[in-house]
Design a protein around this motif. Sequence first.
Motif: not given
Length: 450
Positions: A207-232
Amino acid sequence: MKKVLYRHLFSKVLGLSLLLFSISSYAQEEAAAEVVAEASGGDAAKGKQLFNQNCAACHSLDRKMTGPALANVEARLSEDEGLDKEWLYEWIKNSPGMIKSGDAYANKIYAEYNQAAMTAFPTLSNADVDDILAYTAAPPPAPAAAATTTGDASGGAESEGGVSNEIILGALALVFGLLIIMLILVNKTLRRIAEANGVVLEREKAEKHTPIWKAFVQNQFLVLVTSIFLLLASGYFAYGWMMQVGVDQGYAPVQPIHYSHKIHAGDNKIECKYCHSSARVSKTSGIPSLNVCMNCHKSIYEYKGNPEGPSAEDIANGYTNEFYTGEIKKLYKAVGWDEENQQYTGETQPVAWVRVHNLPDFAYFNHSQHVAVAGIECQTCHGPVEEMEIMEQFAPLTMGWCINCHRETNVKMEGNEYYEAIHAELSKKYGVENLTAAMMGGLECGKCHY
């Protein structure tokens, strides 16, 4: 695998604790609502909505506004004035009628609040009024200082209302803290077991070598918050863009014949209403007829400018004496003026002037009402036209801009016979010396929209 099970366990325990907290809070709110409903015969939740829709513009629960404060209004009227709920039904539905009928308390309120009758609400049913009264009778939240008065007061509160909210919240906080400690201990135990089997260490290393973008995509909470922010954010910018549709502030079109307000209204001090004479008597200010221009330009056939000559800025913009003289020749051609023989030829050409100020068709504005009656200067709406080489839209001309002017601008009463009678009556009504257009109905929808 064990670590995954632990995560599921943590989520379930946390969800259960939040559910218990929500149920306890909801139960307390329902109990309070039931007490109020039983006391007043109405639904306080529905009453709050009705209050906000019909009453909140003029009334507050705890302070005087346009009308009196309405907290416990039913109980206060019953104790102080001996008025029952039937009186409130009639007052809310037809207050002007009660005033005319000579009702003592209705006239007392009418006189106390500047002789402004409350708006009648005939569409409200008795059940609606009961709901509103239930909301006004709802007990206000206890002040924070009440818990720190004396020991006797706190003991009395516990004996009357049972367990207080502070004790319930404290117990929930204690349970939640114990759950956190328990889960930390379980976490440590599971980690020791996993390390002994060599499972978690390899996964954590990967997990230490997981790319940031991949870790972001795998984190559903961050994806949801980012989507809500972009929509607003998108909604905010879309709203801002759409609110500018039809707002042409700063619009300065090029006209087929150049006309300099700076020269005519500024240097030569020509009165605005000499050219725009219909502004005194008509809804529109009107585009001056070319014959009005010819009143002067029969004799003024060339522009000589200032004795010092054109400024460097005018030369840079092409505004030379020859330029202005050429525009006078365009005027002659449009009206069919024979400069040599000093007579009209009858061969005219229409001039396609470009409109600068253009209100929507559903908005009504009367120039004579503002210019002749109210005595408003042209520069109030059109800006410093005497400094404009090219005429532009100075003000936004939006509804909010007009309403603010009606609210803030005092009507000129000195030497204005039109307002003498209405000023005398409205001064008694509002108890002020200066009146605004808003006080005289300037905020009514039908004044500008028809």
